[in-house]
Design an enzyme around this catalytic site. Structure first.
Site, PDB file in Angstrom:
ATOM      1  N   ASP A  77      42.740   1.788  33.136  1.00  9.58           N
ATOM      2  CA  ASP A  77      41.690   3.076  33.157  1.00  9.58           C
ATOM      3  C   ASP A  77      43.002   4.429  32.713  1.00  9.58           C
ATOM      4  O   ASP A  77      43.631   4.229  33.290  1.00  9.58           O
ATOM      5  CB  ASP A  77      41.009   4.352  34.010  1.00  9.58           C
ATOM      6  CG  ASP A  77      40.152   4.999  33.964  1.00  9.58           C
ATOM      7  OD1 ASP A  77      39.185   4.972  32.764  1.00  9.58           O
ATOM      8  OD2 ASP A  77      40.562   6.332  34.398  1.00  9.58           O
ATOM      9  N   GLU A  85      43.872   1.210  28.238  1.00  6.91           N
ATOM     10  CA  GLU A  85      42.829   2.156  28.251  1.00  6.91           C
ATOM     11  C   GLU A  85      43.605   3.633  27.445  1.00  6.91           C
ATOM     12  O   GLU A  85      44.660   4.159  28.358  1.00  6.91           O
ATOM     13  CB  GLU A  85      41.529   3.092  28.761  1.00  6.91           C
ATOM     14  CG  GLU A  85      41.186   4.279  28.180  1.00  6.91           C
ATOM     15  CD  GLU A  85      40.328   5.077  28.553  1.00  6.91           C
ATOM     16  OE1 GLU A  85      39.437   5.846  27.809  1.00  6.91           O
ATOM     17  OE2 GLU A  85      41.019   5.375  29.463  1.00  6.91           O
TER      18      GLU A  85
END
Length: 466
Positions: free
Chosen positions: A208, A255
């Protein structure tokens, strides 16, 4: 005798390494179902169904201990009864939280996935902690050398400019305190979490907010000595004698949202990155009901072909709701485009149950499955087409207008998408054996003669022929 034992050990190690590399490639070339907000038990209970739908991997929501908000309520998004994003607010990096389940639940889920050949990708969140610092685990605080060593020096304010790499990699994102990911004590603690996930059965990770963790040549925060998080967690370097287990066999992606100084080209040399601009391009094309063949081939990403593709992500759906307007068919049609392609690793975001083209319909809660679109015949047929077409080149073509898109894979098969509200006659030059073909999504009849495939596709539908 010792030589024979050594030889056997080397053969075993090489065999495991080859198997791991094969599993990694299978994930990269396959399809991932993002089981957003599903509990580990729910995923376990649905693994066989996921496998039957042709998916080759699942992605969990973050497995770490997290802030317990709204008295532990499990509404996906409610003012006082629960919020999905609490599992993106770590309080410790140990497996298990109130939203998804326990470490034992995770182990059972992974075991079931292995049985059906499904890889397990875990969403991991090293970049920040919860804003509720009084909820952070004492174990974690002590392990990193105290609260004063937990965060970047620059983490006293929110990012001021997405064009400034120091700001991007060390200031707060969305008000969440930015962890000093270059602190060796943090790296060792996070390494223990990563390796525990691997020991429990994880096959890879989605990192993330990856673009908010510095690359080696980015500006160094005053609280850090060097930017070595990525060399360590891609298996190129150890920290305090510890390394990522089976690093070469893991499927890792980051990401890296494409805005400002995203540097996706540099991240792409380390691992596949998210093709967020491509997803936006396809959503626009679907909204306008025009899939122009020449206009949607390019992945719009400097890291291409090392990309993970999506039509929408949990962020585009759940944050500002920029993709919430998509209908179920629009999502399936977009999936047909990205999942039938030669390159990229497609990820299918599972929306909550309820009314289509709406954000948070309110029919499902955290821990439960979302809607059934991921199991639809069109999605399943495209998934299996992708597996069957490995190694074949791709060619994008339009039919009678830009509302008809044909993705041809070598001379072995094709996927046809009709965005139009009327049926359309289609013919494709393809060297399939002469005969009748029944498409594997909607049972539409096609006939191939003299290397030309002909048929009539229904309105708003997808055909998969091979």
């Amino acid at each position: 005798m010792l030589r024979r034992i050594f030889t056997f050990a080397m053969i075993f190690i090489l065999g495991v390494s080859a198997m791991s590399a094969e599993n990694k490639m299978q994930t990269k070339q396959g399809t991932i179902l993002h089981c957003w907000c599903w509990s580990f038990k729910t995923i376990e209970d649905n693994i066989e169904k996921i496998s039957e739908a042709g998916f080759t991997a699942i992605q969990t929501s973050p497995a770490n201990e997290c802030f317990v908000g709204d008295n532990g309520g499990l509404e996906i998004m409610s003012a006082k009864k629960g919020k999905w994003y609490y599992h993106y607010q770590p309080t410790d990096w140990k497996i298990g939280n109130y939203q998804l389940g326990t470490r034992d639940d995770f182990i059972r889920m992974c075991a079931k996935a292995k049985k059906f050949g499904i890889a397990v990708i875990v969403d991991v969140v090293p970049n920040h902690t919860t804003t509720h610092k009084d909820e952070i685990s004492l174990d974690f605080i002590e392990a990193v050398g105290g609260m004063e060593k937990m965060y970047h020096k620059n983490s006293d304010h929110t990012i001021r400019s997405m064009a400034n790499r120091r700001e991007v990699t060390s200031a707060m994102l969305g008000g969440l305190p930015d962890v000093n990911t270059e602190n060796p004590l943090f790296q060792e603690y996070f390494m223990n979490y990563i390796n525990d996930l691997i020991d429990c059965g994880a096959d890879g990770f989605r990192f993330d907010t990856a673009k908010h963790i510095a690359l080696p040549d980015d500006p160094v925060d005053p609280a850090s000595k060097e930017n070595d998080f990525w060399p360590i967690f891609t298996g190129k370097k150890s920290v305090n004698g510890k390394s990522v287990k089976n690093a070469d066999g893991l499927f890792i992606y980051g990401e890296v949202l494409q805005e400002g100084a995203s540097r996706e080209d540099a991240y792409g040399k380390l691992f596949p990155v998210t093709a967020s601009k491509y997803g936006k391009l396809l959503r626009s094309a679907l909204k306008n009901e025009k899939l122009n063949a020449k206009g949607i081939v390019n992945f719009q990403n400097a890291a291409s072909p090392e990309v993970v593709t999506w039509i929408e992500s949990h962020d585009t759906y759940a944050n500002e709701g920029e993709s919430a307007y998509l209908t179920n068919f629009m999502i399936r049609a977009g999936w047909a485009v990205i999942a039938s392609r030669k390159d990229g690793t497609p990820l299918f975001f599972n929306r909550p149950k309820g009314k289509e083209a709406a954000q948070f319909p309110g029919e499902s809660k955290i821990g439960e499955t979302g809607n059934d679109e991921c199991f639809s015949p069109e999605v399943s047929a495209v998934n299996k087409f992708r597996t069957a077409m490995q190694g074949e080149n791709e060619k994008f073509l339009n039919g009678e207008n830009a509302g008809i898109l044909i993705i041809k894979r070598g001379e072995k098969g094709c996927v046809i998408v009709n965005l139009n509200s009327k049926p359309s006659a289609v013919q494709v030059e393809i060297k399939l054996p002469k005969g009748t073909y029944i498409d594997k999504a909607n049972k539409t009849k096609f006939v191939c003669k003299d290397s030309v495939l002909k048929g009539k596709i229904k309105p708003k539908s997808i055909c998969v022929v091979y």
